[in-house]
Motif scaffolding. Structure first.
Motif, PDB file in Angstrom:
ATOM      1  N   THR A  30       0.697  -1.369   0.115  1.00  0.00           N
ATOM      2  CA  THR A  30      -0.062   0.008   0.033  1.00  0.00           C
ATOM      3  C   THR A  30       0.863   1.180   0.000  1.00  0.00           C
ATOM      4  O   THR A  30       0.562   2.223  -0.783  1.00  0.00           O
ATOM      5  CB  THR A  30      -1.113  -0.133   1.149  1.00  0.00           C
ATOM      6  OG1 THR A  30      -1.751  -0.985   1.032  1.00  0.00           O
ATOM      7  CG2 THR A  30      -1.694   1.074   1.444  1.00  0.00           C
ATOM      8  N   ASP A  46      -8.230  -3.927  -2.033  1.00  0.00           N
ATOM      9  CA  ASP A  46      -7.978  -4.575  -0.874  1.00  0.00           C
ATOM     10  C   ASP A  46      -9.073  -3.956  -0.061  1.00  0.00           C
ATOM     11  O   ASP A  46      -9.481  -2.840   0.376  1.00  0.00           O
ATOM     12  CB  ASP A  46      -6.597  -4.099  -0.133  1.00  0.00           C
ATOM     13  CG  ASP A  46      -6.382  -4.986   1.230  1.00  0.00           C
ATOM     14  OD1 ASP A  46      -7.382  -5.125   1.765  1.00  0.00           O
ATOM     15  OD2 ASP A  46      -5.396  -4.787   1.390  1.00  0.00           O
ATOM     16  N   GLN A 104      -9.556  -3.869   3.192  1.00  0.00           N
ATOM     17  CA  GLN A 104      -8.899  -3.029   4.330  1.00  0.00           C
ATOM     18  C   GLN A 104      -9.023  -1.441   3.794  1.00  0.00           C
ATOM     19  O   GLN A 104      -9.030  -0.577   4.521  1.00  0.00           O
ATOM     20  CB  GLN A 104      -7.455  -3.211   4.242  1.00  0.00           C
ATOM     21  CG  GLN A 104      -7.277  -4.708   5.055  1.00  0.00           C
ATOM     22  CD  GLN A 104      -5.796  -4.826   5.314  1.00  0.00           C
ATOM     23  OE1 GLN A 104      -5.336  -4.987   6.455  1.00  0.00           O
ATOM     24  NE2 GLN A 104      -5.064  -5.265   4.284  1.00  0.00           N
ATOM     25  N   ASN A 152      -6.778   0.647   2.804  1.00  0.00           N
ATOM     26  CA  ASN A 152      -5.684   1.372   3.438  1.00  0.00           C
ATOM     27  C   ASN A 152      -5.111   2.428   2.254  1.00  0.00           C
ATOM     28  O   ASN A 152      -4.839   3.562   2.467  1.00  0.00           O
ATOM     29  CB  ASN A 152      -4.534   0.603   3.647  1.00  0.00           C
ATOM     30  CG  ASN A 152      -4.933  -0.236   4.718  1.00  0.00           C
ATOM     31  OD1 ASN A 152      -5.709   0.085   5.759  1.00  0.00           O
ATOM     32  ND2 ASN A 152      -4.169  -1.308   5.121  1.00  0.00           N
ATOM     33  N   ASP A 185      -3.361  -1.723  -6.088  1.00  0.00           N
ATOM     34  CA  ASP A 185      -3.029  -2.375  -4.754  1.00  0.00           C
ATOM     35  C   ASP A 185      -3.694  -3.709  -4.511  1.00  0.00           C
ATOM     36  O   ASP A 185      -4.883  -3.637  -4.548  1.00  0.00           O
ATOM     37  CB  ASP A 185      -3.303  -1.080  -3.729  1.00  0.00           C
ATOM     38  CG  ASP A 185      -2.685  -1.588  -2.564  1.00  0.00           C
ATOM     39  OD1 ASP A 185      -1.667  -2.451  -2.301  1.00  0.00           O
ATOM     40  OD2 ASP A 185      -3.220  -1.238  -1.249  1.00  0.00           O
TER      41      ASP A 185
HETATM   42 MG   LIG Z   1      -2.127  -3.070   1.933  1.00  0.00          MG
END
Ligand SMILES: [Mg+2]
Ligand SMILES: Nc1ncnc2c1ncn2[C@@H]1O[C@H](COP(=O)(O)OP(=O)(O)OP(=O)(O)O)[C@@H](O)[C@H]1O
Length: 257
Positions: free
Chosen positions: A17, A40, A42, A44, A128
């Motif tokens: 990331t 992702d 997540q 981020n 990413d």
């Molecule tokens: Mg990452």
């Protein structure tokens, strides 16, 4: 057509990331048109560019399940002060996509199809990837022209790399004959320890892939920048981290495929 780079390593916390955000920002600073795609759950990369993950109307999730158009999914000029840096964001909703699309036709190519219309608008598209070799990572690899692998300068650096290279080769054989290895980039290098240096030497001995000359140092500014929603070249333009990602961007631009 521009280059589509998937930033992948199924190992967690190796700098995927950080590299996606700051390589993209360095390319934009050099006048390139760049699209970042956060794949992702997540999110981020999304929050690292200052977007509120919980306030997004359209993300890569809506795009992949066909609930929005690619134009609706793109957040244009995401950071003030950096022209030409767009992002397709992500949040935790994306975690369900694998199950929801389990019976979809051609499910390895959903992302590729989804961005087809806009890809020629960009010099670089940076994807990413999540820390897994899941359907999302496979979708990134069928969309990509190259795979860039960040490797953290730590003892277990080589672990899992063989499996990753094997996956890239399988995708190339079966799903995306155009796919190439962009190469590996070392991250979180600590000049004060012998370990970092040993890891770099050891990895170089064991792999055949291109190794970027630029090594990303461990730099506290790189870890701080996401909490301000800024890439390093805006947060601390003169830091060692910012300089390193500029040099990496030069190398990436200079490489031809
Ligand atoms: Mg990452
Ligand atoms: N060069 C660096 N110097 C200092 N800290 C760094 C550096 N690169 C990454 N970090 C920090 O290390 C942690 C992991 O980095 P990052 O999130 O980029 O890895 P990742 O591979 O994307 O992780 P994940 O697998 O969870 O997606 C983060 O807290 C990040 O701020």
């Amino acid at each position: 057509m521009g280059r589509i780079i998937a930033i992948a390593n199924q190992k967690g916390g190796v700098g995927k990331t950080t590299t996606s955000i700051n390589l993209a920002a360095a390319l934009a600073e050099k006048g390139k048109k760049v699209l970042v795609i956060d794949t992702d759950p997540q999110g981020n990369t999304t929050s690292g560019f200052g977007l509120d993950k919980n306030e997004l109307e359209n993300t890569i999730y809506e795009l992949m399940i066909g609930e929005c158009s690619v134009d609706e999914a793109i957040n244009k000029n995401v950071v003030e002060g950096l022209e030409g840096l767009d992002i397709i964001p992500s949040n935790v909703n994306l975690a369900a996509v694998e199950i929801e699309l389990i019976d979809a036709d051609q499910k390895e190519y959903i992302l590729k199809e989804a961005i087809e219309k806009v890809k020629d608008n960009y010099d670089f598209i940076i994807i990413d990837c999540p820390p897994s070799l899941s359907m999302l990572t496979i979708n990134s690899m069928t969309t990509a022209s190259t795979v860039l692998v960040p490797i953290q300068c730590e003892y277990y650096a080589l672990e899992g790399l063989g499996q990753l290279v094997h996956t890239v080769n399988l995708v190339k054989e079966r799903l995306n004959p155009e796919l190439e290895m962009e190469g590996v980039v070392f991250t979180m290098f600590d000049a004060r320890t012998n370990l970092s240096l040993q890891v770099v030497e050891n990895v170089k001995e064991h792999i055949e892939e291109n190794v970027y000359k630029t090594i990303i140092p461990r730099n506290i500014r790189l870890a701080e920048a996401p909490s301000y929603g800024l890439p390093i070249n805006l947060y601390e333009p003169k830091s060692a981290g910012a300089e390193a990602y500029r040099l990496l961007a030069d190398e990436v631009i200079a490489r031809e495929f």
